[in-house]
Design a protein around this motif. Structure first.
Motif, PDB file in Angstrom:
ATOM      1  N   LEU A   1      13.164  -8.206  17.935  1.00  0.00           N
ATOM      2  CA  LEU A   1      13.553  -7.344  16.825  1.00  0.00           C
ATOM      3  C   LEU A   1      12.538  -7.439  15.683  1.00  0.00           C
ATOM      4  N   ALA A   2      11.358  -7.935  16.004  1.00  0.00           N
ATOM      5  CA  ALA A   2      10.316  -8.134  15.000  1.00  0.00           C
ATOM      6  C   ALA A   2       9.465  -6.873  14.835  1.00  0.00           C
ATOM      7  N   VAL A   3       8.447  -6.981  13.993  1.00  0.00           N
ATOM      8  CA  VAL A   3       7.490  -5.903  13.746  1.00  0.00           C
ATOM      9  C   VAL A   3       6.619  -5.686  14.982  1.00  0.00           C
ATOM     10  N   ASN A   4       6.310  -4.443  15.278  1.00  0.00           N
ATOM     11  CA  ASN A   4       5.475  -4.154  16.444  1.00  0.00           C
ATOM     12  C   ASN A   4       4.023  -4.539  16.180  1.00  0.00           C
ATOM     13  N   LEU A   5       3.264  -4.656  17.248  1.00  0.00           N
ATOM     14  CA  LEU A   5       1.892  -5.155  17.175  1.00  0.00           C
ATOM     15  C   LEU A   5       0.992  -4.261  16.329  1.00  0.00           C
ATOM     16  N   GLU A   6       1.165  -2.959  16.430  1.00  0.00           N
ATOM     17  CA  GLU A   6       0.335  -2.030  15.648  1.00  0.00           C
ATOM     18  C   GLU A   6       0.511  -2.265  14.151  1.00  0.00           C
TER      19      GLU A   6
ATOM     20  N   ASN B   1       8.438  -6.224   2.865  1.00  0.00           N
ATOM     21  CA  ASN B   1       9.049  -7.263   3.696  1.00  0.00           C
ATOM     22  C   ASN B   1       9.653  -6.601   4.934  1.00  0.00           C
ATOM     23  N   LEU B   2       8.942  -6.677   6.026  1.00  0.00           N
ATOM     24  CA  LEU B   2       9.415  -6.030   7.255  1.00  0.00           C
ATOM     25  C   LEU B   2      10.295  -6.997   8.043  1.00  0.00           C
ATOM     26  N   ARG B   3      11.384  -7.392   7.401  1.00  0.00           N
ATOM     27  CA  ARG B   3      12.337  -8.370   7.955  1.00  0.00           C
ATOM     28  C   ARG B   3      13.644  -8.254   7.185  1.00  0.00           C
ATOM     29  N   LEU B   4      14.623  -9.063   7.571  1.00  0.00           N
ATOM     30  CA  LEU B   4      15.900  -9.075   6.866  1.00  0.00           C
ATOM     31  C   LEU B   4      15.703  -9.536   5.423  1.00  0.00           C
ATOM     32  N   ALA B   5      16.483  -8.970   4.508  1.00  0.00           N
ATOM     33  CA  ALA B   5      16.403  -9.338   3.098  1.00  0.00           C
ATOM     34  C   ALA B   5      17.289 -10.539   2.805  1.00  0.00           C
TER      35      ALA B   5
ATOM     36  N   PHE C   1      14.299  -3.645   7.201  1.00  0.00           N
ATOM     37  CA  PHE C   1      13.183  -4.028   6.350  1.00  0.00           C
ATOM     38  C   PHE C   1      13.552  -3.738   4.907  1.00  0.00           C
ATOM     39  N   ASN C   2      12.738  -4.181   3.984  1.00  0.00           N
ATOM     40  CA  ASN C   2      13.005  -3.909   2.571  1.00  0.00           C
ATOM     41  C   ASN C   2      11.707  -3.817   1.793  1.00  0.00           C
ATOM     42  N   LEU C   3      11.713  -2.961   0.789  1.00  0.00           N
ATOM     43  CA  LEU C   3      10.568  -2.768  -0.101  1.00  0.00           C
ATOM     44  C   LEU C   3      10.995  -3.102  -1.520  1.00  0.00           C
TER      45      LEU C   3
ATOM     46  N   LEU D   1       1.635  -5.001  12.719  1.00  0.00           N
ATOM     47  CA  LEU D   1       1.203  -6.353  12.351  1.00  0.00           C
ATOM     48  C   LEU D   1      -0.257  -6.390  11.903  1.00  0.00           C
ATOM     49  N   LYS D   2      -1.063  -5.447  12.390  1.00  0.00           N
ATOM     50  CA  LYS D   2      -2.484  -5.433  12.035  1.00  0.00           C
ATOM     51  C   LYS D   2      -2.691  -5.157  10.552  1.00  0.00           C
ATOM     52  N   ILE D   3      -1.766  -4.408   9.935  1.00  0.00           N
ATOM     53  CA  ILE D   3      -1.872  -4.170   8.493  1.00  0.00           C
ATOM     54  C   ILE D   3      -0.904  -5.039   7.699  1.00  0.00           C
ATOM     55  N   TYR D   4       0.049  -5.637   8.400  1.00  0.00           N
ATOM     56  CA  TYR D   4       1.049  -6.498   7.745  1.00  0.00           C
ATOM     57  C   TYR D   4       0.587  -7.953   7.749  1.00  0.00           C
TER      58      TYR D   4
END
Length: 505
Positions: free
Chosen positions: A104-109, A259-263, A241-243, A111-114
């Motif tokens: 349930l994490a961020v995809n690989l594409e 924050n591309l994850r749970l808050a 995710f949350n901004l 992650l390159k900018i994250y």
């Protein structure tokens, strides 16, 4: 049942996640937690079905340990809490795919900018999405204040306001992002993404502790929702995710953090009727789109929510009782006899060993026994040396069995006490394999192995003292002496290697 693995499960977000799943979907989810802390120091523990203490994610063996948990527990979904875990266990990870584990994490594409905050800011700016102005060290002024935070930071850790002069004197300042100071209030927009549909709720941060919002106004914010929509068109986002937003010096909204994850403050939104964990659960349960979004209303009545901290009892300490293993729980008498007989055959010596164990119960050893059988002392010592070398080899360990009453004793004691194992072995792996073979690990809080040798008594006593043991159950005179040194009660198991008479002498 869906098996879900929560990484860094001691976080606020994981606590809220596990609590929601167990309260609303108890029959649907089996939750496994992994954390660097002991289970009783992890608030999530009361909502977990299984737990693993693991090393830091930066440790060399962390990755393999998590994969082994996935394999052993037959995990269906893995949910990383921190970005460091997301970089390891992303959805395209081939090791996870081989194990049929969905991330349930961020995809690989993405992650390159994250990868760090500087890369993400650069990407957003190049796509017309505003972020706070960034300064190089050459651009800052000594007497002016700036907002600095680690480029690879987590949450608000390390984020602070500093003068240009102080920044120039910070060690490793090149690892910091130097930004303009933005104007309060700060907003967190919690976002949920499914099939390209984005739902959001806005939290205005009124007060916070340790970087986590504790007092908030929750409402819909059309301007911020529009920026989120633009963001999601440029970035492939996970489900949750949350901004974070503030206004810059030009009175424009800027994204201050991604924050591309749970808050961490997501439970505040849940209190206001916006429940993204239930929506996430329904995705894992393969529900229809309408059902997934039913706990995420498009419009919400503005309301104020405060976080009231609670105290959680995670463990009630019991008195600790220690058990010896060989001769107390494990019947290894056959191993002793068979091995000695095999060695005697090598020397073409035929001895009836039917009285060996009873002889040794009187605090005698193999050399004493062989001499009593008219074998030369030097030869007896040579045979004993070979016996010591082989007594813990796998071939002979296979001969061991549990005493008939072992399980009954452990069940009885574990209902009233915390149990630890304190035993002497030189082949620790062999011991651990036997513990798993007989399914005994579940009875012991901890397992301590000391070397079998001249310091065995003192080493056992040290463990007994260190763990504040109240009673030691063993079968030998050395076990009794260890208990005496530790000044605790000793209980003798009479079917072991030393008779009660020897211990009373």
């Amino acid at each position: 049942m869906i098996k879900l693995l929560l990484l860094s499960c001691g976080t606020n977000a994981c606590y809220h996640c596990a609590k929601t799943l167990k309260e609303k979907f108890e029959k649907d989810f089996y939750i496994i937690g992994a954390d660097i802390n002991e289970i009783y120091l992890t608030p999530t523990c009361n909502y977990l079905d299984a737990f693993y203490k693991v090393p830091y994610s930066s440790s060399p063996n962390y990755y393999e340990i998590i994969l082994e948990i996935c394999k052993k527990e037959k995990i269906d979904y893995i949910l990383p809490s921190f970005d460091s875990d997301q970089k390891l266990f992303y959805p395209e990870n081939e090791d996870l795919i081989k194990l049929n584990v969905k991330s349930l994490a961020v995809n690989l594409e993405t992650l390159k900018i994250y990868d760090n905050k500087e890369k993400m800011n650069s990407f957003l700016n190049s796509n017309g999405i505003l972020t706070p102005k960034i300064f190089s060290q050459d651009e800052i002024e000594n007497n002016k204040d700036y907002f600095v935070k680690p480029k690879n930071g987590v949450g608000s850790i390390g984020a602070k306001i500093e003068t240009g002069f102080n920044i120039r004197n910070i060690k490793n300042a090149q690892d910091l992002l130097i930004q303009e100071i933005c104007l309060e209030p700060e907003y967190t927009v919690e976002c949920f993404n499914f099939n390209g549909i984005i739902r959001t709720i806005t939290r205005e941060r009124i007060a916070s502790k340790a970087g986590v919002c504790t007092k908030t106004k929750i409402f819909n914010h059309p301007k911020l929702e529009k920026i989120v929509s633009d963001f999601a068109k440029k970035v492939k986002c996970p489900h949750c995710f949350n901004l974070q937003f503030m206004k810059n010096s030009n009175n424009e909204f800027v994204i201050t953090d991604v924050n591309l994850r749970l808050a961490g403050g997501m439970s505040l939104s849940t209190a206001a009727g916006w429940d993204e964990i239930s929506a996430l659960a329904k995705i894992m349960l393969d529900k229809e789109e309408d059902e997934i979004f039913e706990t995420l209303p498009e419009k919400i009545q503005p309301q104020y929510v405060v976080r009231a901290y609670t105290d959680i009892v995670t463990k009630i300490e019991k008195p600790i009782v220690a058990f010896d293993f060989d001769g107390t729980l494990l019947d290894s008498r056959k191993r002793h006899s068979v091995l000695l007989n095999d060695i005697l055959k090598e020397y073409d010596i035929n001895v009836d060993l039917s009285d060996l164990i009873e002889f040794k119960r009187n605090n005698k050893n193999n050399v004493d026994y062989l001499i009593s059988k008219k074998i030369n002392e030097n030869l007896a010592k040579e045979i004993q040396s070979k016996w010591i070398d082989k007594i813990e080899s796998e071939k002979y360990l296979e001969l061991d069995i549990l005493y008939p009453e072992t399980i009954e004793i452990l069940e009885k004691y574990s209902s009233e006490f915390d149990l630890i194992l304190v035993t002497a072995r030189n082949n620790e792996l062999g011991l651990q394999n036997q513990i798993d073979k007989f399914d005994l690990r579940k009875y012991f809080k901890e397992i301590y192995v000391v070397n079998s040798g001249k310091n065995t008594i003192e080493d056992k006593a040290e463990v007994l003292n260190k763990k504040n043991v109240v009673e030691f159950i063993g079968d030998t005179l050395s076990d009794k002496k260890a208990a005496e040194i530790a000044k605790i009660e000793f209980k003798h198991f009479n079917d072991g290697f030393h008779s009660k008479t020897i211990l009373e002498d």
